[in-house]
Scaffold this motif. Structure first.
Motif, PDB file in Angstrom:
ATOM      1  N   PRO A 224       0.819  -1.234   0.000  1.00 28.85           N
ATOM      2  CA  PRO A 224       0.000   0.000   0.000  1.00 28.85           C
ATOM      3  C   PRO A 224       0.843   1.270   0.000  1.00 28.85           C
ATOM      4  N   VAL A 225       1.952   1.237   0.755  1.00 32.70           N
ATOM      5  CA  VAL A 225       2.802   2.425   0.813  1.00 32.70           C
ATOM      6  C   VAL A 225       3.391   2.737  -0.558  1.00 32.70           C
ATOM      7  N   GLN A 226       3.853   1.714  -1.257  1.00 31.45           N
ATOM      8  CA  GLN A 226       4.472   1.940  -2.552  1.00 31.45           C
ATOM      9  C   GLN A 226       3.456   2.312  -3.627  1.00 31.45           C
ATOM     10  N   LEU A 227       2.231   1.867  -3.496  1.00 34.12           N
ATOM     11  CA  LEU A 227       1.195   2.313  -4.430  1.00 34.12           C
ATOM     12  C   LEU A 227       0.998   3.830  -4.324  1.00 34.12           C
ATOM     13  N   VAL A 228       0.976   4.324  -3.098  1.00 34.22           N
ATOM     14  CA  VAL A 228       0.885   5.784  -2.899  1.00 34.22           C
ATOM     15  C   VAL A 228       2.149   6.466  -3.405  1.00 34.22           C
ATOM     16  N   ASN A 229       3.297   5.871  -3.124  1.00 32.10           N
ATOM     17  CA  ASN A 229       4.568   6.450  -3.544  1.00 32.10           C
ATOM     18  C   ASN A 229       4.664   6.564  -5.064  1.00 32.10           C
TER      19      ASN A 229
END
Length: 275
Positions: A224-229
């Motif tokens: 999830p963090v990398q999708l936002v990133n």
């Protein structure tokens, strides 16, 4: 003819006094109007000049004193903006060095936070060697491979022709399930093991025993963090975003895997390596 002209000039009447008064009043009014207009334009010019001087002075001193309307908020914002502009210039001129310094600072802070939350500082004191190892990894061993990785992901996305809306999902899939998650975690445990003085067999045992559990936790947290990133953060700042979020990740690992258990497991690994 001369006598006639003299008679006509003698018969000519002077203009009435009311007409003279009217012309005088009109001339006076016009003069007053022109003079007042000139005074008003002069005042406007002076006011504009004063505003320019005030704005010029405020631009030079708002970081120290702030503006009258903004109060203390304008004291912080220009300084923060100047710092970000300076960081952007350093990131553009020397990206590896800038990311190395950023990574070393953030990994060091993450280790301090992890030691604090795990209770190690309270019961065992501050582990300076652990802090140095984390700072070295974040400042020397991690930034260059990570910089290459994020630029390669961007190049691969453009090369394959992935649309903008699908790019975050493509990058997250490639990163987490194709190569980066396996290599980065194995690289992390190998480097830290080498910095601790482990032998090659001990480093291999450490990577083999911790990689799968780390991967499962990473997929839950980092996808999830990398999708936002990948969706909202420019490529040049994606590593910095990861380093900042790593503060939370480091704290999570310190709470999920207490230092006592890690030390015990490492002790067993050392014994197996010696045997």
């Amino acid at each position: 003819h001369d006598s006639r002209r003299e008679k006509s000039s003698a018969n000519a009447r002077p203009p009435p006094s009311c007409l003279i008064d009217l012309c005088s009043v009109a001339s006076l009014g016009m003069w007053l109007h022109v003079s007042s207009a000139m005074r008003i334009s002069s005042r406007i010019a002076q006011s504009n000049t004063l505003k320019k001087r005030v704005l010029f002075r405020l631009k030079g001193t708002e970081a120290r004193a702030g503006t009258i309307q903004g109060g203390s908020c304008n004291v912080i914002r220009p300084a923060w903006r100047r710092w970000m502009n300076a960081y952007e210039r350093c990131l553009e001129r020397r990206p590896i060095l800038t990311k190395s310094i950023t990574g070393g600072i953030l990994f060091g802070l993450g280790d301090i936070l992890g030691q604090t939350l795990s209770g190690q500082m309270q019961y065992q004191g501050f582990d300076q060697l652990r802090f140095i190892r984390a700072t070295l990894f974040g400042g020397i061993f991690y930034p260059l491979p990570a910089h290459i990785h994020y630029n390669f992901l961007e190049w691969l996305t453009v090369r394959v022709g992935i649309s903008t809306s699908r790019a975050p999902f493509f990058k997250a899939f490639v990163e987490q399930f194709v190569y980066w998650s396996y290599l980065s975690n194995a690289y992390y445990h190998a480097v830290l093991g080498a910095l601790q003085g482990f032998t090659v067999n001990q480093v291999y045992d450490r990577v083999a025993s911790t990689l799968w559990d780390t991967l499962k936790a990473q997929w839950v947290f980092w996808i999830p963090v990398q999708l936002v990133n990948f969706k909202y953060v420019p490529v040049r700042h994606q590593l910095n975003f990861v380093l900042v979020v790593s503060l939370v990740w480091t704290s999570f690992l310190s709470l999920a895997f207490p230092p006592d258990l890690v030390v015990a497991e490492e002790g067993e690994e050392v014994e197996r390596g010696r045997g």
